[in-house]
Write an enzyme that holds these catalytic residues in place. Structure first.
Site, PDB file in Angstrom:
ATOM      1  N   ARG A  16       0.990  -1.057  -0.021  1.00 45.66           N
ATOM      2  CA  ARG A  16      -0.053   0.008  -0.026  1.00 45.66           C
ATOM      3  C   ARG A  16       0.960   1.308  -0.060  1.00 45.66           C
ATOM      4  O   ARG A  16       1.798   1.245   0.852  1.00 45.66           O
ATOM      5  CB  ARG A  16      -0.789  -0.144   1.275  1.00 45.66           C
TER       6      ARG A  16
ATOM      7  N   TYR B  81      -3.239  11.443   5.672  1.00 49.02           N
ATOM      8  CA  TYR B  81      -3.449  10.266   6.343  1.00 49.02           C
ATOM      9  C   TYR B  81      -2.251   9.279   5.756  1.00 49.02           C
ATOM     10  O   TYR B  81      -2.063   9.128   4.611  1.00 49.02           O
ATOM     11  CB  TYR B  81      -4.842   9.621   5.640  1.00 49.02           C
TER      12      TYR B  81
ATOM     13  N   ASP C 129      -5.442   3.773   0.038  1.00 47.13           N
ATOM     14  CA  ASP C 129      -6.316   3.947   1.052  1.00 47.13           C
ATOM     15  C   ASP C 129      -6.729   5.601   0.651  1.00 47.13           C
ATOM     16  O   ASP C 129      -5.908   6.272   1.159  1.00 47.13           O
ATOM     17  CB  ASP C 129      -5.872   3.469   2.366  1.00 47.13           C
TER      18      ASP C 129
ATOM     19  N   HIS D 236      -9.148   6.615   2.683  1.00 43.04           N
ATOM     20  CA  HIS D 236      -9.567   6.818   4.042  1.00 43.04           C
ATOM     21  C   HIS D 236     -10.935   7.700   4.114  1.00 43.04           C
ATOM     22  O   HIS D 236     -10.793   8.556   4.848  1.00 43.04           O
ATOM     23  CB  HIS D 236      -8.399   7.237   5.024  1.00 43.04           C
TER      24      HIS D 236
ATOM     25  N   GLU E  60      -8.953   1.654  -1.538  1.00 39.55           N
ATOM     26  CA  GLU E  60      -9.680   1.154  -0.462  1.00 39.55           C
ATOM     27  C   GLU E  60     -10.357   2.699   0.056  1.00 39.55           C
ATOM     28  O   GLU E  60     -10.048   3.648   0.058  1.00 39.55           O
ATOM     29  CB  GLU E  60      -8.597   1.158   0.810  1.00 39.55           C
TER      30      GLU E  60
ATOM     31  N   GLU F 195     -13.563  -1.816   6.755  1.00 36.67           N
ATOM     32  CA  GLU F 195     -12.738  -1.963   7.900  1.00 36.67           C
ATOM     33  C   GLU F 195     -13.734  -1.354   9.011  1.00 36.67           C
ATOM     34  O   GLU F 195     -13.511  -1.879  10.153  1.00 36.67           O
ATOM     35  CB  GLU F 195     -11.518  -1.173   7.803  1.00 36.67           C
TER      36      GLU F 195
ATOM     37  N   ARG G 169     -13.351  -5.627   3.454  1.00 31.88           N
ATOM     38  CA  ARG G 169     -12.161  -5.312   4.641  1.00 31.88           C
ATOM     39  C   ARG G 169     -12.697  -5.655   6.081  1.00 31.88           C
ATOM     40  O   ARG G 169     -11.911  -5.338   7.014  1.00 31.88           O
ATOM     41  CB  ARG G 169     -11.978  -3.764   4.420  1.00 31.88           C
TER      42      ARG G 169
ATOM     43  N   GLU H 201      -3.990  -7.560   5.346  1.00 37.32           N
ATOM     44  CA  GLU H 201      -3.109  -6.447   5.669  1.00 37.32           C
ATOM     45  C   GLU H 201      -2.284  -6.847   6.737  1.00 37.32           C
ATOM     46  O   GLU H 201      -2.664  -7.473   7.818  1.00 37.32           O
ATOM     47  CB  GLU H 201      -4.188  -5.370   6.064  1.00 37.32           C
TER      48      GLU H 201
ATOM     49  N   TRP I 143     -12.111  11.647   8.704  1.00 36.17           N
ATOM     50  CA  TRP I 143     -10.568  11.212   9.095  1.00 36.17           C
ATOM     51  C   TRP I 143     -10.357   9.833   8.397  1.00 36.17           C
ATOM     52  O   TRP I 143      -9.675   9.786   7.702  1.00 36.17           O
ATOM     53  CB  TRP I 143     -10.296  11.151  10.474  1.00 36.17           C
TER      54      TRP I 143
HETATM   55  C1  GCO Z   1      -5.961   0.858   7.534  1.00 38.51           C
HETATM   56  C2  GCO Z   1      -6.601   1.575   8.320  1.00 38.51           C
HETATM   57  C3  GCO Z   1      -5.913   2.198   9.490  1.00 38.51           C
HETATM   58  C4  GCO Z   1      -6.906   2.911  10.396  1.00 38.51           C
HETATM   59  C5  GCO Z   1      -7.030   2.476  11.926  1.00 38.51           C
HETATM   60  C6  GCO Z   1      -8.092   2.989  12.798  1.00 38.51           C
HETATM   61  O1  GCO Z   1      -6.114   0.577   6.205  1.00 38.51           O
HETATM   62  O2  GCO Z   1      -5.208  -0.152   7.988  1.00 38.51           O
HETATM   63  O3  GCO Z   1      -7.188   2.720   7.486  1.00 38.51           O
HETATM   64  O4  GCO Z   1      -5.043   2.717   9.434  1.00 38.51           O
HETATM   65  O5  GCO Z   1      -7.018   4.106  10.298  1.00 38.51           O
HETATM   66  O6  GCO Z   1      -6.685   1.018  11.891  1.00 38.51           O
HETATM   67  O7  GCO Z   1      -8.283   2.492  13.957  1.00 38.51           O
HETATM   68 MG    MG Z   2      -7.828   1.594   5.528  1.00 45.39          MG
END
Ligand code: GCO
Ligand code: MG
Length: 402
Positions: free
Chosen positions: A147, A159, A210, A212, A236, A262, A283, A339, A402
């Protein structure tokens, strides 16, 4: 066999972890991860105050009935706190089952579909050159999937980017820190980043990115389209997924594969995304998704629609969750990728485990159950410390995802 005792352990070897230990009269115990980054104590209370009293005396082999009892029986269903608590109970029970039957959990989920599971690493840098250096470093470590995140010109924070000389770790002690965000410079920058990565590292390496949850669906469609020449493994969390239909818009504009989930905790969070084939990878991870009992159902549902798995594996999943994810990844047919963000040495010492990483693959190990333990004496040396995820504001101060 009966559950005789259960207790919640909170420890902070570098970051906070909440672990449930369920004990049986036979001396066999199981562990479950219920860590919810930034809201740890809520889950600990949910378990100690409301769940543990209800499971004492139950047969730990009854994973399906206990799951339904905690889900339907609560009346107030779903949500990250509830589902992380149910997830911890479920993982601990599968751990007990495996130990009692003297076999690794993957054998209880269908047996091996593969020896090792493809894992992806995180590479990041404050600019493209630094990100390229980090990609090279991870390739040398054997990773076949990486990634890539890079700082954005003009933005002080982005991020996924570590502070200089530190590992990226979104769990800062004290009150939430603030990040800043502007979509347009990000959308202009990311295609340049991946053009360089492909130019330097060629076509073989699997590349992931990602977002985010920071884009709207149409912005995500633009990004996905511009990234098409670089053949990403996945893009992602392109947009927040409360509006599952938003992903239809993304899908209509790009062939870049999409991963999401996630933060999901229920199969219903992914229901429309899966049945409409708006995503390629789901995820969800064992601890946050209500345990292996629900995650197996999500995977089987996804399999009908060509959706593969990609369990969240950041450091806020404890080694107990990582082990559970690896048994799951080993046993299900529609596995996609796992991951991997290595835990600190302190964390690994508190949670001794049998899983390993070699040549880009992770192996669940052959120990009975999940193959992870908790060193309670060592854990006691790292008391809980209040920590939060950052929040994010646009340049005019508006709070954003975020
Ligand atoms: C990822 C995630 C993490 C999250 C974190 C939040 O893809 O691994 O986005 O970086 O931000 O797990 O608790
Ligand atoms: Mg993520």
């Amino acid at each position: 066999m009966k559950i005789t005792r259960a207790s919640v352990n909170i420890t902070s070897p570098g970051r906070n972890f909440v672990t449930l230990k369920i004990e049986t009269g036979e001396g066999i115990y199981g562990l479950g991860d219920s860590t919810l980054n930034g809201r740890e104590l809520a889950v600990a209370s949910y378990l100690s105050d409301h769940v543990i009293p209800c499971i004492i005396g139950r047969d730990p082999f009854e994973t399906e009935d206990i799951w339904q009892y905690l889900y339907r029986g609560a009346y107030w269903r779903r949500g990250p706190v509830t589902m992380a608590a149910i997830g911890a109970v479920d993982l601990a029970l599968w751990d007990i089952k495996g130990k009692a039957l003297n076999t690794p959990v993957y054998n209880l989920l269908g047996g091996k579909c593969r020896e090792g599971v493809l894992a992806y690493a995180h590479a990041n840098g404050k600019d493209i050159d630094h990100a390229l250096e980090d990609v090279a470093r991870h390739r040398e470590m054997g990773y076949k999937a990486i990634r890539v995140q890079s700082g954005i010109p003009g933005l002080a924070t982005t991020y996924g980017i570590a502070r200089s000389g530190e590992k990226y770790e979104p769990a800062e002690r004290g009150l939430p820190s603030e990040c800043e965000w502007a979509t347009e410079p990000y959308l202009r920058h990311v295609p340049k980043l991946f053009a360089r990565v492909r130019q330097v590292f060629g076509e073989e390496l699997h590349l992931l990115h990602d977002c985010h949850h920071r884009l709207t669906p149409i912005e995500a469609g633009r990004l996905g389209k511009e990234l098409e020449p670089f053949h990403l493994f996945w893009l992602e969390d392109p947009a927040p997924a409360e509006l599952q239909q938003g992903f239809k818009v993304i899908r209509e504009h790009t062939t870049t594969p999409i991963a999401v989930g996630e933060v999901f905790n229920s199969i219903w969070d992914a229901h429309d995304l899966i049945r409409n084939q708006w995503i390629d990878y789901i995820r969800m991870t064992p601890s946050h998704a209500g345990g292996l009992t629900q995650l197996k159902k999500v995977a089987d549902f996804g399999a009908l629609y060509h959706v593969r798995t990609g369990c969240h594996g950041a450091t806020d999943m404890s080694p107990v969750c990582m082990a559970a994810a690896l048994h799951f990844d080993t046993a299900i047919h529609n596995f996609g990728i796992q991951e991997r963000v290595p835990h600190s040495e302190e964390t690994d010492a508190v949670f001794p485990h049998h899983y390993t990483f070699k040549d880009g693959l992770m192996l669940a190990g052959e120990a009975p159950g999940l193959g992870v333990d908790l060193d309670e004496a060592l854990a006691a040396k790292y008391p809980y410390q209040r920590a939060y995820l950052p929040i994010n504001r646009k340049l005019d101060g508006t709070l954003t995802d975020w």
